[in-house]
Motif scaffolding. Structure first.
Motif, short mmCIF file in Angstrom:
data_model
loop_
_atom_site.label_atom_id
_atom_site.label_comp_id
_atom_site.label_asym_id
_atom_site.label_seq_id
_atom_site.Cartn_x
_atom_site.Cartn_y
_atom_site.Cartn_z
N GLY A 62 0.78 -1.24 0.00
CA GLY A 62 0.00 0.00 0.00
C GLY A 62 0.80 1.27 0.00
N VAL A 63 2.14 1.18 -0.16
CA VAL A 63 2.98 2.38 -0.21
C VAL A 63 2.84 3.04 -1.58
N SER A 64 2.68 4.37 -1.59
CA SER A 64 2.56 5.12 -2.84
C SER A 64 3.93 5.63 -3.27
N VAL A 82 -0.92 12.78 -10.38
CA VAL A 82 -0.23 11.77 -9.58
C VAL A 82 -1.20 11.09 -8.62
N TYR A 83 -2.03 11.89 -7.94
CA TYR A 83 -2.94 11.32 -6.95
C TYR A 83 -3.87 10.27 -7.58
N GLU A 142 -4.78 4.28 -7.48
CA GLU A 142 -5.05 3.01 -8.15
C GLU A 142 -3.84 2.07 -8.06
N ARG A 143 -2.88 2.41 -7.20
CA ARG A 143 -1.65 1.63 -7.03
C ARG A 143 -0.86 1.50 -8.33
#
Length: 272
Positions: A36-38, A143-144, A149-150
């Motif tokens: 889950g790290v962006s 970017v967001y 959406e990983r």
């Protein structure tokens, strides 16, 4: 109102990762995104651009770390960076990461550099860089939408002023994006373990340093030679608005970025 996200921006260049470093980095990114790290990635390509220019009989010229770029040079820059970008995206996908490559102008606006006075090798000189620019505005939503959406954006440093594509120094592109999307941390992947008090002693690494302390370390000669531009790149990111920049070793056999993101001290953290 945009939700706050903990995003890590990774900036790396052609010399920072070693022979198998890209594959190792992509495997780390895969594991972290699975948790889950962006992550956002920005890469350069200086050595490959130089090689291609020389192959074509062109002479690469840099002044104060920036490449003087005419139309023919920009064509080479774009071609080489697109190729590197595709390789990075392919490596990420092979590791199981959903990734998308893009030029910087997909999410940023740039201003073309005009003639200016710069300091190069201790001398003040007037220079016109040509088709070179700096990031002045970033659309963070691009970017967001992807990281939600990983999907990992992989950005190469070609910008635009709305009329003309521009060559942007990779460190400057990374700094502008890091500030524009409010990253938790920018991680500058280099070929050194961090800032050392003694370049011959890895155990002398400085864990945390402020910009004021960096000035003192440069003044007393602790930071010198090729380390100065690396540190200046981190400084530019902080001054552009990034909260913190961490310098890590891309050739570290244990962890390039995972330790950092999981809170294990690694490299040198640079703060305002």
């Amino acid at each position: 109102m945009v939700r706050m996200r903990d995003i890590y921006l990774l900036k790396f260049g052609g010399n920072a990762l070693g022979d198998d470093g890209m594959e190792r980095l992509c495997r780390e990114v895969a594991a972290l995104t699975e948790e889950g790290v962006s992550i956002v990635m920005v890469h350069g390509g200086g050595p490959a651009i130089n090689a291609e220019m020389e192959r074509l009989g062109m002479k690469p010229v840099k002044v104060a770390g920036k490449r003087i770029t005419d139309e023919a040079g920009l064509e080479v820059v774009e071609k080489v960076l697109r190729g590197i970008n595709a390789e990075v995206v392919r490596c990420l996908e092979d590791a199981g990461v959903r990734a998308i490559g893009m030029p910087g102008y997909f999410l940023s606006e740039c201003r073309r550099d005009g003639p200016q006075t710069v300091v190069d090798e201790g001398r003040e000189i007037e220079v016109d860089y040509g088709l070179v620019g700096e990031v002045v505005k970033v659309d963070p939503q691009v970017v967001y939408d992807l990281v939600d959406e990983r999907i990992v954006p992989v950005i190469y440093p070609v910008g635009s002023d709305g009329e003309q594509h521009l060559n942007v120094n990779a460190d400057s592109m990374a700094a502008g994006i890091a500030a524009g999307i409010k990253v938790k941390e920018m991680i500058a992947i280099t070929d050194v373990p961090g800032i050392l008090r003694d370049v011959h002693d890895p155990s002398s690494k400085i864990d945390t340093v402020t910009l004021k302390q960096i000035d003192a370390l440069i003044a007393d000669g602790t930071i010198s030679g090729g380390m100065i531009p690396k540190v200046d790149a981190c400084r530019r990111a902080i001054e552009a608005g990034a909260e913190a920049v961490r310098m890590v070793n891309g050739k570290d056999p244990d962890s390039i970025i995972t330790d950092v993101i999981k809170g294990i001290p690694h490299g040198t953290l640079i703060i305002r």
